[in-house]
Write a protein that holds these residues in place. Structure first.
Motif, mmCIF file in Angstrom:
data_model
loop_
_atom_site.group_PDB
_atom_site.id
_atom_site.type_symbol
_atom_site.label_atom_id
_atom_site.label_comp_id
_atom_site.label_asym_id
_atom_site.label_seq_id
_atom_site.Cartn_x
_atom_site.Cartn_y
_atom_site.Cartn_z
ATOM 1 N N GLY A 83 12.972 -8.860 2.798
ATOM 2 C CA GLY A 83 13.299 -9.955 1.888
ATOM 3 C C GLY A 83 12.168 -10.926 1.668
ATOM 4 O O GLY A 83 12.392 -12.092 1.327
ATOM 5 N N ALA A 84 10.920 -10.469 1.844
ATOM 6 C CA ALA A 84 9.754 -11.339 1.663
ATOM 7 C C ALA A 84 9.256 -11.232 0.231
ATOM 8 O O ALA A 84 9.475 -10.229 -0.451
ATOM 9 C CB ALA A 84 8.643 -10.943 2.638
ATOM 10 N N ASP A 85 8.555 -12.268 -0.222
ATOM 11 C CA ASP A 85 8.026 -12.221 -1.579
ATOM 12 C C ASP A 85 6.816 -11.291 -1.642
ATOM 13 O O ASP A 85 6.126 -11.036 -0.647
ATOM 14 C CB ASP A 85 7.635 -13.630 -2.050
ATOM 15 C CG ASP A 85 6.504 -14.216 -1.217
ATOM 16 O OD1 ASP A 85 5.337 -14.015 -1.578
ATOM 17 O OD2 ASP A 85 6.821 -14.841 -0.180
ATOM 18 N N GLU A 86 6.557 -10.792 -2.831
ATOM 19 C CA GLU A 86 5.488 -9.807 -3.028
ATOM 20 C C GLU A 86 4.118 -10.379 -2.684
ATOM 21 O O GLU A 86 3.241 -9.670 -2.194
ATOM 22 C CB GLU A 86 5.505 -9.319 -4.477
ATOM 23 C CG GLU A 86 4.507 -8.213 -4.767
ATOM 24 C CD GLU A 86 4.584 -7.720 -6.199
ATOM 25 O OE1 GLU A 86 3.608 -7.122 -6.680
ATOM 26 O OE2 GLU A 86 5.636 -7.937 -6.838
ATOM 27 N N GLY A 87 3.939 -11.684 -2.897
ATOM 28 C CA GLY A 87 2.643 -12.300 -2.635
ATOM 29 C C GLY A 87 2.238 -12.236 -1.169
ATOM 30 O O GLY A 87 1.056 -12.109 -0.847
ATOM 31 N N THR A 88 3.230 -12.300 -0.268
ATOM 32 C CA THR A 88 2.922 -12.216 1.164
ATOM 33 C C THR A 88 2.350 -10.851 1.511
ATOM 34 O O THR A 88 1.374 -10.735 2.255
ATOM 35 C CB THR A 88 4.186 -12.485 2.002
ATOM 36 O OG1 THR A 88 4.742 -13.736 1.633
ATOM 37 C CG2 THR A 88 3.867 -12.486 3.482
ATOM 38 N N GLY A 89 2.953 -9.806 0.966
ATOM 39 C CA GLY A 89 2.441 -8.463 1.208
ATOM 40 C C GLY A 89 1.058 -8.265 0.629
ATOM 41 O O GLY A 89 0.186 -7.637 1.240
ATOM 42 N N THR A 90 0.833 -8.819 -0.566
ATOM 43 C CA THR A 90 -0.485 -8.703 -1.191
ATOM 44 C C THR A 90 -1.546 -9.401 -0.359
ATOM 45 O O THR A 90 -2.659 -8.885 -0.177
ATOM 46 C CB THR A 90 -0.447 -9.307 -2.609
ATOM 47 O OG1 THR A 90 0.541 -8.604 -3.384
ATOM 48 C CG2 THR A 90 -1.804 -9.196 -3.291
ATOM 49 N N ALA A 91 -1.216 -10.569 0.181
ATOM 50 C CA ALA A 91 -2.169 -11.299 1.021
ATOM 51 C C ALA A 91 -2.509 -10.515 2.278
ATOM 52 O O ALA A 91 -3.660 -10.489 2.719
ATOM 53 C CB ALA A 91 -1.596 -12.673 1.382
ATOM 54 N N LEU A 92 -1.510 -9.857 2.873
ATOM 55 C CA LEU A 92 -1.771 -9.057 4.058
ATOM 56 C C LEU A 92 -2.691 -7.883 3.734
ATOM 57 O O LEU A 92 -3.617 -7.580 4.483
ATOM 58 C CB LEU A 92 -0.458 -8.546 4.654
ATOM 59 C CG LEU A 92 -0.597 -7.552 5.816
ATOM 60 C CD1 LEU A 92 -1.375 -8.170 6.971
ATOM 61 C CD2 LEU A 92 0.766 -7.068 6.281
ATOM 62 N N LEU A 93 -2.445 -7.213 2.621
ATOM 63 C CA LEU A 93 -3.291 -6.079 2.235
ATOM 64 C C LEU A 93 -4.736 -6.519 2.048
ATOM 65 O O LEU A 93 -5.673 -5.819 2.441
ATOM 66 C CB LEU A 93 -2.762 -5.447 0.947
ATOM 67 C CG LEU A 93 -1.462 -4.647 1.101
ATOM 68 C CD1 LEU A 93 -0.917 -4.258 -0.268
ATOM 69 C CD2 LEU A 93 -1.691 -3.406 1.941
ATOM 70 N N GLU A 94 -4.933 -7.685 1.467
ATOM 71 C CA GLU A 94 -6.296 -8.199 1.300
ATOM 72 C C GLU A 94 -6.936 -8.488 2.645
ATOM 73 O O GLU A 94 -8.124 -8.221 2.859
ATOM 74 C CB GLU A 94 -6.262 -9.463 0.433
ATOM 75 C CG GLU A 94 -5.887 -9.179 -1.021
ATOM 76 C CD GLU A 94 -5.734 -10.456 -1.830
ATOM 77 O OE1 GLU A 94 -5.835 -11.559 -1.228
ATOM 78 O OE2 GLU A 94 -5.512 -10.367 -3.051
ATOM 79 N N ALA A 95 -6.144 -9.021 3.593
ATOM 80 C CA ALA A 95 -6.676 -9.297 4.932
ATOM 81 C C ALA A 95 -7.047 -8.019 5.656
ATOM 82 O O ALA A 95 -8.086 -7.933 6.324
ATOM 83 C CB ALA A 95 -5.644 -10.093 5.743
ATOM 84 N N VAL A 96 -6.208 -6.998 5.532
ATOM 85 C CA VAL A 96 -6.474 -5.726 6.206
ATOM 86 C C VAL A 96 -7.731 -5.078 5.646
ATOM 87 O O VAL A 96 -8.559 -4.547 6.383
ATOM 88 C CB VAL A 96 -5.259 -4.788 6.064
ATOM 89 C CG1 VAL A 96 -5.610 -3.371 6.507
ATOM 90 C CG2 VAL A 96 -4.090 -5.310 6.888
ATOM 91 N N ARG A 97 -7.893 -5.107 4.341
ATOM 92 C CA ARG A 97 -9.065 -4.482 3.730
ATOM 93 C C ARG A 97 -10.345 -5.216 4.096
ATOM 94 O O ARG A 97 -11.418 -4.621 4.179
ATOM 95 C CB ARG A 97 -8.913 -4.457 2.211
ATOM 96 C CG ARG A 97 -7.823 -3.518 1.725
ATOM 97 C CD ARG A 97 -7.564 -3.697 0.251
ATOM 98 N NE ARG A 97 -6.381 -2.958 -0.178
ATOM 99 C CZ ARG A 97 -5.584 -3.347 -1.164
ATOM 100 N NH1 ARG A 97 -5.838 -4.469 -1.820
ATOM 101 N NH2 ARG A 97 -4.537 -2.621 -1.495
ATOM 102 N N GLY A 98 -10.242 -6.516 4.335
ATOM 103 C CA GLY A 98 -11.445 -7.300 4.587
ATOM 104 C C GLY A 98 -11.866 -7.372 6.037
ATOM 105 O O GLY A 98 -12.972 -7.805 6.338
#
Length: 851
Positions: free
Chosen positions: A426-441
């Motif tokens: 039930g989390a917003d899409e932006g939270t997942g996007t931020a995590l993906l950016e952190a993982v890639r970086g």
């Protein structure tokens, strides 16, 4: 501004259908049942001999679709501005033009549905469309328009008389396939009694229930459940087989038993081996036969986790005891002799999971057990999983097992998982996007996000800490333990009779972890765990006994689980290694740690022990690793140095000198040895593209290429612009060990020197087609002419090597490539075949090294 994703719904059929109709030639009668299939590319009106619409007209059609969509939006609420509208028109035209490249038939397109068909058009035109750099709103607008157009395209197909006639033929073919499936089923059920049939139905239900869900880390905190249905959570991974002289071939992991009856599948901890076993078991037990995997029709799955069926002092189970050995709840109802009847009929799918989870001294006995079973009961399917280092290469060659390796989650897999997790929580899409950016970086997070469990941990931790993630492993695990052991119950307002402080929980858990590591065990008896905890309880002033403490940790910590009745293990080996290393340092067990430095399963334990150790202890460990004189010892010391909080300059210098004796490698043999000794340990020690030059510069990317992991691929992307010709050639010729499509996008598409590329099959050609093709191709092994003609981009090809006997069609098909200048064939050619080669192409023949 109107939502651009809703625009398609406002376009009436009367506005879209006539425009779509212009893209295709007029209808012809009959079923079009010719020897060569009628493809969509043969139906378009802007290509071929009978074209009545020009490519320019396709742009006009796209322009009209965009104009009508903007008009439908209403005044004052355009989804995109005028400048982006022009870019959307051009991108839509490119996507519609991709119809001319599709090789599927119209009824196959209808079967895809509008969503998948639109994605197919986007993928075929991905490179061209990407050049327009559309904004998020423009992308949504384009996707909606393309979806709407696809819907009407597929509807147009279904109204063609040829489609209706051909579809009847297709239905007849499908009926024949169904009859064949029934025949296969009957053949595999030659003597099945009513009692057997009734039990198999009950057993199939048990398999579906028992193996039909996955435990997903963190969802119990945010979604109220820790489990996902298997058919929702399962991600299809790739399995790779490396054959000497043939290169690496890849297959979807769930298809390995379609190609080989006996498979030994290697994979690192958490790579998805057990999940694959569950998927195959549930699929085989599915009695509707809708999964399309005909090799599993009528078969009976037996899931045999080695840690549960092989216990200290016990014998390996005979077939009649398979179900009882794993604690199957319906085992008592199996008819006498049922398992034997299943196996003698060749109907079994035997899934032996975790060969590495039994002690080394029992693996040869396991080998004999497997050999005897496969010879006694031929015709069954076998899949055995293990960690890579547990048994040597070709360990089961004599019993006919093909060896494959399970690949880690790709970047796309990780993205899919993270987005699914956040939707389920039930989390917003932006939270997942931020995590993906952190993982890639962050390289450390990138290295951890390779399997569902660790991805779930990162998702939960990222959300719990509001977007902040530690950047080193020790801190990351500490944060995860705090969330699991202390904050979860508090935040969920859970009240328990016993309350154990965080430090006490950690101390208790690490005693269990270190016992498992020291004894080379993946799990222990419940009684052993209770005994260890009971002995520790008085020293920690706990009110309960070992049984009370055990029950509390099992229910509340989230780190322990009972995989079978009377057995206990850690949720993931990662936590076991972290906690075990912590106690090893407290107990001063450095000799034991270093004595096992050459064993890959101790690698993480040693690295984390250095992180936990006091400065002088860490320094002595590093000095002894370097002093071992082995390549692995020096690499392990170098990797561990980054875990130490404080190091004396002399110790650091000694570690660096040890690395300099290995890196950079000075020959290809050294490069191969380095990759074998260090795996991912070595990647962060290798010099970057700005630090290597000269004739040996290519050896650095060669090391990463031979490692073949996702971090290695990320490392290789840094070399794609390197000016050295041999570096570029190394990148071009070593793509077989990686995810094909990802490597093509991330590395090959960016190479400045277009050297000759080895191609091992149609999938390689499709991947290259997605980036617009490649000029110089080396076709390795047997090929089909139609694959080369359909999948090689004709405008690109200038040089072609054919490293196999040419098919019966001869070489006349080379005329399909107008810019092809040189062809080298590795087979004898007759004079007639030589005359088939177009005059503009130079022909070389190389047979047994003779020119």
């Amino acid at each position: 501004m109107v939502d651009p994703s809703a625009l398609g719904a406002r376009l009436a059929s009367s506005a879209v259908a006539p425009l779509v109709k212009k893209l295709f030639v007029k209808d012809q009668p009959g079923a079009a049942l010719v020897t060569k299939p009628v493809r969509i590319s043969g139906l378009v009106s802007f290509k071929g001999e009978k074209r009545d619409v020009t490519p320019k007209d396709v742009e006009k059609i796209a322009d009209e679709l965009v104009r009508r969509a903007l008009k439908a939006a209403g005044p004052g609420e355009p989804p995109v501005d005028a400048t982006e509208a022009v870019a959307v028109r051009s991108a839509l035209a490119r996507a519609l033009s991709a119809l001319g490249t599709l090789t599927i038939e119209d009824y196959e397109a209808v079967a895809l549905g509008p969503d998948e068909f639109a994605r197919t058009l986007r993928s075929q035109s991905a490179v061209a469309v990407a050049t327009f750099a559309l904004s998020r709103d423009a992308e949504l607008f384009l996707d909606r328009l393309l979806h709407t157009a696809s819907l009407h395209i597929l509807n147009f197909f279904t109204q063609r008389s040829a489609y209706i006639a051909r579809q009847q033929t297709q239905q007849s073919q499908q009926l024949a396939q169904l009859v064949k499936a029934v025949d296969i089923l009957l053949e595999r059920l030659p003597s099945q009694s009513a009692e057997d049939a009734a039990f198999e139905a009950q057993y199939a239900s048990y398999i579906a229930y028992h193996h039909g869900t996955l435990t997903i880390y963190g969802l119990d905190v945010y979604a109220g459940t820790s489990e996902w249905p298997l058919d929702t959570a399962y991600l299809s991974l790739e399995a790779t087989r490396d054959r000497p002289g043939e290169g690496a071939t890849q297959v979807a992991a769930e298809q390995v038993l379609a190609q080989h009856d006996h498979v030994l599948l290697r994979g690192v901890a958490g790579s998805g081996k057990t999940t694959l076993v569950q998927w195959l078991a549930v699929t085989a037990a599915d009695r509707t036969y809708e999964h399309g995997l005909t090799h599993l029709i009528g078969r009976v799955p037996f899931v045999l986790p080695m840690r549960r069926i092989v216990r200290p002092g016990s014998e390996f189970p005979i077939p009649a005891d398979f179900l009882s050995a794993v604690g199957c709840l319906v085992a008592g109802g199996q008819p006498p002799g049922w398992v034997d009847r299943v196996l003698r009929a060749g109907r079994g799918v035997l899934l032996v999971d975790g060969l590495d989870e039994i002690s080394e001294d029992r693996r040869e006995s396991a080998k004999r057990w497997l050999r005897d079973l496969t010879r006694t009961f031929p015709g069954n399917l076998w899949l055995i999983t293990t960690r890579p280092s547990a048994v040597p290469d070709r360990w089961l060659d004599t019993t006919g097992f093909a060896e494959l390796t399970l690949s880690p989650m790709t970047r796309d897999d990780v993205e899919t998982f993270v987005r699914r997790w956040h939707r389920a929580a039930g989390a917003d899409e932006g939270t997942g996007t931020a995590l993906l950016e952190a993982v890639r970086g962050a390289s450390e997070l990138n290295r951890l996000a390779t399997n569902p469990l660790m991805c779930g941990m990162l998702c939960a931790l990222h959300r719990e800490r509001r977007g902040f993630l530690p950047q080193d492993r020790k801190s990351l695990y500490e944060a995860a333990l705090t969330m699991l052991l202390e904050r979860r119950d508090v935040e969920r307002v859970v009240r328990t009779a016993m309350r154990l402080p965080l430090a006490t929980q950690v101390q208790l858990l690490q005693k269990l972890a270190w016992w498992l590591i020291r004894n080379s065990r993946a799990e222990m008896d419940r009684a052993e765990a209770v005994h260890i905890l009971g002995e520790a309880a008085p020293a920690m002033n706990l009110s309960g006994d070992g049984e009370d403490v055990y029950r509390w940790l099992m229910l509340r910590s989230g780190l322990l689980r009972e995989p079978a009745h009377g057995r206990v293990d850690f949720l993931h080996r990662t936590f076991q290694d972290y906690l075990g290393a912590r106690l090893a340092v407290q107990e001063l067990d450095f000799d034991l740690l270093l004595h096992n430095a050459d064993r890959t399963e101790w690698e993480d334990v040693i690295l984390l022990a250095v992180a936990h150790a006091r400065p002088k202890e860490a320094e002595r460990m590093l000095q002894r690793l370097v002093g071992s004189g082995t390549a692995r010892g020096k690499l392990l010391a170098a990797a561990a140095a980054s875990y130490a909080a404080e190091l004396a300059p002399a110790v650091r210098q000694g570690v660096e000198e040890g690395v300099r004796s290995l890196i950079p490698p000075r020959s290809e043999r050294e490069a191969y040895d380095l990759a074998e000794a260090g795996r991912d340990l070595v990647l962060h020690l290798l010099p970057g593209p700005d630090d290597v030059e000269g004739e040996l510069a290519y050896l650095v990317p060669l090391v990463a290429a031979k490692i073949g992991s996702y971090p290695a691929l990320h490392f290789l992307t840094r070399f794609r612009d390197h000016s050295d010709l041999q570096v570029q050639r190394t990148l071009a010729t070593n793509w077989g060990a990686f995810d094909r499509d990802l490597y093509v996008r991330e590395v090959i598409a960016h190479l400045t020197y277009r050297d000759i590329l080895p191609v091992h099959g149609p999938e390689d050609l499709r991947a290259l087609r997605s980036i617009g093709g490649w000029p110089n191709l080396h076709i390795v092994g047997a090929y089909r002419v139609e694959d080369l003609v359909d999948l090689i981009v004709p405008e690109q090809l200038t040089e072609l090597w054919l490293d196999a006997p040419h098919p019966v069609e001869g070489l006349a098909w080379l005329s399909a490539f107008p810019h092809l200048a040189l062809v080298t064939v590795h087979s004898y050619l007759s004079e007639a075949e030589r005359h088939q080669v177009p005059p503009h192409i130079r022909l070389l023949t190389r047979v047994f090294n003779d020119t």
